[in-house]
Design a protein around this motif. Sequence first.
Motif, PDB file in Angstrom:
ATOM      1  N   ASN A  16       8.713  -8.740   3.200  1.00  0.00           N
ATOM      2  CA  ASN A  16       8.324  -8.826   1.796  1.00  0.00           C
ATOM      3  C   ASN A  16       7.362  -9.982   1.551  1.00  0.00           C
ATOM      4  OD1 ASN A  16      10.086 -11.192   1.115  1.00  0.00           O
ATOM      5  ND2 ASN A  16      11.699  -9.708   1.560  1.00  0.00           N
ATOM      6  N   VAL A  17       7.421 -11.012   2.376  1.00  0.00           N
ATOM      7  CA  VAL A  17       6.485 -12.131   2.277  1.00  0.00           C
ATOM      8  C   VAL A  17       5.101 -11.686   2.753  1.00  0.00           C
ATOM      9  CG1 VAL A  17       5.942 -14.417   3.208  1.00  0.00           C
ATOM     10  CG2 VAL A  17       8.255 -13.903   2.397  1.00  0.00           C
ATOM     11  N   LEU A  18       5.057 -10.969   3.870  1.00  0.00           N
ATOM     12  CA  LEU A  18       3.781 -10.446   4.353  1.00  0.00           C
ATOM     13  C   LEU A  18       3.153  -9.505   3.320  1.00  0.00           C
ATOM     14  CD1 LEU A  18       4.777  -9.719   8.047  1.00  0.00           C
ATOM     15  CD2 LEU A  18       3.210 -11.509   7.252  1.00  0.00           C
ATOM     16  N   PHE A  19       3.969  -8.664   2.730  1.00  0.00           N
ATOM     17  CA  PHE A  19       3.502  -7.736   1.701  1.00  0.00           C
ATOM     18  C   PHE A  19       2.892  -8.510   0.532  1.00  0.00           C
ATOM     19  CE2 PHE A  19       3.942  -5.361  -2.188  1.00  0.00           C
ATOM     20  CZ  PHE A  19       3.701  -4.045  -1.863  1.00  0.00           C
ATOM     21  N   SER A  20       3.635  -9.441  -0.013  1.00  0.00           N
ATOM     22  CA  SER A  20       3.176 -10.191  -1.186  1.00  0.00           C
ATOM     23  C   SER A  20       1.976 -11.072  -0.873  1.00  0.00           C
ATOM     24  CB  SER A  20       4.319 -11.039  -1.748  1.00  0.00           C
ATOM     25  OG  SER A  20       5.357 -10.196  -2.213  1.00  0.00           O
ATOM     26  N   ALA A  21       1.965 -11.679   0.295  1.00  0.00           N
ATOM     27  CA  ALA A  21       0.837 -12.528   0.685  1.00  0.00           C
ATOM     28  C   ALA A  21      -0.450 -11.703   0.768  1.00  0.00           C
ATOM     29  CB  ALA A  21       1.120 -13.211   2.012  1.00  0.00           C
ATOM     30  N   SER A  22      -0.325 -10.437   1.102  1.00  0.00           N
ATOM     31  CA  SER A  22      -1.493  -9.564   1.179  1.00  0.00           C
ATOM     32  C   SER A  22      -2.089  -9.293  -0.199  1.00  0.00           C
ATOM     33  CB  SER A  22      -1.110  -8.236   1.835  1.00  0.00           C
ATOM     34  OG  SER A  22      -0.651  -8.474   3.144  1.00  0.00           O
ATOM     35  N   LEU A  23      -1.278  -9.461  -1.225  1.00  0.00           N
ATOM     36  CA  LEU A  23      -1.754  -9.257  -2.593  1.00  0.00           C
ATOM     37  C   LEU A  23      -2.417 -10.523  -3.137  1.00  0.00           C
ATOM     38  CD1 LEU A  23       1.293  -7.261  -3.997  1.00  0.00           C
ATOM     39  CD2 LEU A  23      -0.773  -6.391  -2.874  1.00  0.00           C
ATOM     40  N   GLY A  24      -2.149 -11.657  -2.498  1.00  0.00           N
ATOM     41  CA  GLY A  24      -2.793 -12.921  -2.856  1.00  0.00           C
ATOM     42  C   GLY A  24      -2.068 -13.687  -3.958  1.00  0.00           C
ATOM     43  N   GLY A  25      -2.546 -14.892  -4.199  1.00  0.00           N
ATOM     44  CA  GLY A  25      -1.987 -15.751  -5.230  1.00  0.00           C
ATOM     45  C   GLY A  25      -1.880 -17.178  -4.744  1.00  0.00           C
ATOM     46  N   PRO A  26      -1.660 -18.116  -5.656  1.00  0.00           N
ATOM     47  CA  PRO A  26      -1.674 -19.542  -5.303  1.00  0.00           C
ATOM     48  C   PRO A  26      -0.587 -19.975  -4.318  1.00  0.00           C
ATOM     49  CG  PRO A  26      -1.175 -19.233  -7.650  1.00  0.00           C
ATOM     50  CD  PRO A  26      -1.508 -17.892  -7.091  1.00  0.00           C
ATOM     51  N   LEU A  57       2.998  -1.442   2.370  1.00  0.00           N
ATOM     52  CA  LEU A  57       1.640  -1.533   1.825  1.00  0.00           C
ATOM     53  C   LEU A  57       0.956  -0.167   1.822  1.00  0.00           C
ATOM     54  CD1 LEU A  57       0.324  -4.915   3.272  1.00  0.00           C
ATOM     55  CD2 LEU A  57       0.538  -4.324   0.847  1.00  0.00           C
ATOM     56  N   LYS A  58       1.075   0.595   2.907  1.00  0.00           N
ATOM     57  CA  LYS A  58       0.472   1.932   2.968  1.00  0.00           C
ATOM     58  C   LYS A  58       0.967   2.806   1.813  1.00  0.00           C
ATOM     59  CE  LYS A  58      -0.151   2.294   7.931  1.00  0.00           C
ATOM     60  NZ  LYS A  58       0.367   2.914   9.162  1.00  0.00           N
ATOM     61  N   ARG A  59       2.254   2.688   1.520  1.00  0.00           N
ATOM     62  CA  ARG A  59       2.880   3.513   0.496  1.00  0.00           C
ATOM     63  C   ARG A  59       2.570   3.025  -0.920  1.00  0.00           C
ATOM     64  NH1 ARG A  59       7.531   2.897   2.308  1.00  0.00           N
ATOM     65  NH2 ARG A  59       8.595   1.837   0.635  1.00  0.00           N
ATOM     66  N   LYS A  60       2.585   1.701  -1.118  1.00  0.00           N
ATOM     67  CA  LYS A  60       2.505   1.163  -2.482  1.00  0.00           C
ATOM     68  C   LYS A  60       1.152   0.546  -2.848  1.00  0.00           C
ATOM     69  CE  LYS A  60       7.404   0.015  -2.347  1.00  0.00           C
ATOM     70  NZ  LYS A  60       8.385  -1.077  -2.349  1.00  0.00           N
ATOM     71  N   ARG A  61       0.489  -0.089  -1.888  1.00  0.00           N
ATOM     72  CA  ARG A  61      -0.759  -0.804  -2.168  1.00  0.00           C
ATOM     73  C   ARG A  61      -1.727  -0.705  -0.990  1.00  0.00           C
ATOM     74  NH1 ARG A  61      -0.241  -4.736  -6.331  1.00  0.00           N
ATOM     75  NH2 ARG A  61      -2.492  -4.864  -6.163  1.00  0.00           N
ATOM     76  N   PRO A  62      -2.160   0.501  -0.642  1.00  0.00           N
ATOM     77  CA  PRO A  62      -2.993   0.678   0.553  1.00  0.00           C
ATOM     78  C   PRO A  62      -4.280  -0.149   0.523  1.00  0.00           C
ATOM     79  CG  PRO A  62      -2.964   2.677  -0.787  1.00  0.00           C
ATOM     80  CD  PRO A  62      -1.937   1.766  -1.350  1.00  0.00           C
ATOM     81  N   GLU A  63      -4.773  -0.479  -0.646  1.00  0.00           N
ATOM     82  CA  GLU A  63      -5.998  -1.287  -0.732  1.00  0.00           C
ATOM     83  C   GLU A  63      -5.794  -2.706  -0.198  1.00  0.00           C
ATOM     84  OE1 GLU A  63      -3.741  -2.070  -4.533  1.00  0.00           O
ATOM     85  OE2 GLU A  63      -4.102  -0.311  -3.284  1.00  0.00           O
ATOM     86  N   ALA A  64      -4.553  -3.140  -0.017  1.00  0.00           N
ATOM     87  CA  ALA A  64      -4.260  -4.491   0.476  1.00  0.00           C
ATOM     88  C   ALA A  64      -4.069  -4.556   1.989  1.00  0.00           C
ATOM     89  CB  ALA A  64      -3.021  -5.051  -0.233  1.00  0.00           C
ATOM     90  N   LEU A  65      -4.202  -3.447   2.696  1.00  0.00           N
ATOM     91  CA  LEU A  65      -4.018  -3.457   4.151  1.00  0.00           C
ATOM     92  C   LEU A  65      -5.037  -4.356   4.850  1.00  0.00           C
ATOM     93  CD1 LEU A  65      -3.060   0.253   4.736  1.00  0.00           C
ATOM     94  CD2 LEU A  65      -1.663  -1.739   5.345  1.00  0.00           C
TER      95      LEU A  65
END
Length: 140
Positions: A14-24, A54-62
């Motif tokens: 879940n950390v890898l997933f969220s880090a792929s979405l970015g943020g401070p 990510l593939k399922r929920k936010r593929p643009e963040a791969l």
Amino acid sequence: MGAGLRPRVFLDANVLFSASLGGPVWEAIWDVANAGGYELVTSPFALVEARENLKRKRPEALGALSERLRSVRLVPEAEPEPWMAGQLPQKDLPILAAAAAAGCRVLLTGDTRHFGRLMKRDDLPLRILTPAHFVHVFRP
């Protein structure tokens, strides 16, 4: 952990997933790691879960995940140790086992539902923290 080695910080899926979405918070974690403050690691199990989510929920963040992974070392899977029995649901044990076997000082997870009570303990061989808490309290 031997002298002169950077402390290892394990990243849950879940950390890898969220880090792929970015943020401070993620920028702060990666900035310190890239400056040599600690070593970021994860396991194949966590990585597969992050990629699938990510593939399922936010593929643009791969692509962002691939970029983040440049600073993350893969560590082997491990069998759970006896002290881990009953501490977590079966599906989360591979994360804790890999982090402990890799000699990580910290396991980062956003899963407070399953890991929350372990976050309050100081008798474990590693600390379990949320990323936000880690940024505020951890000093290499």
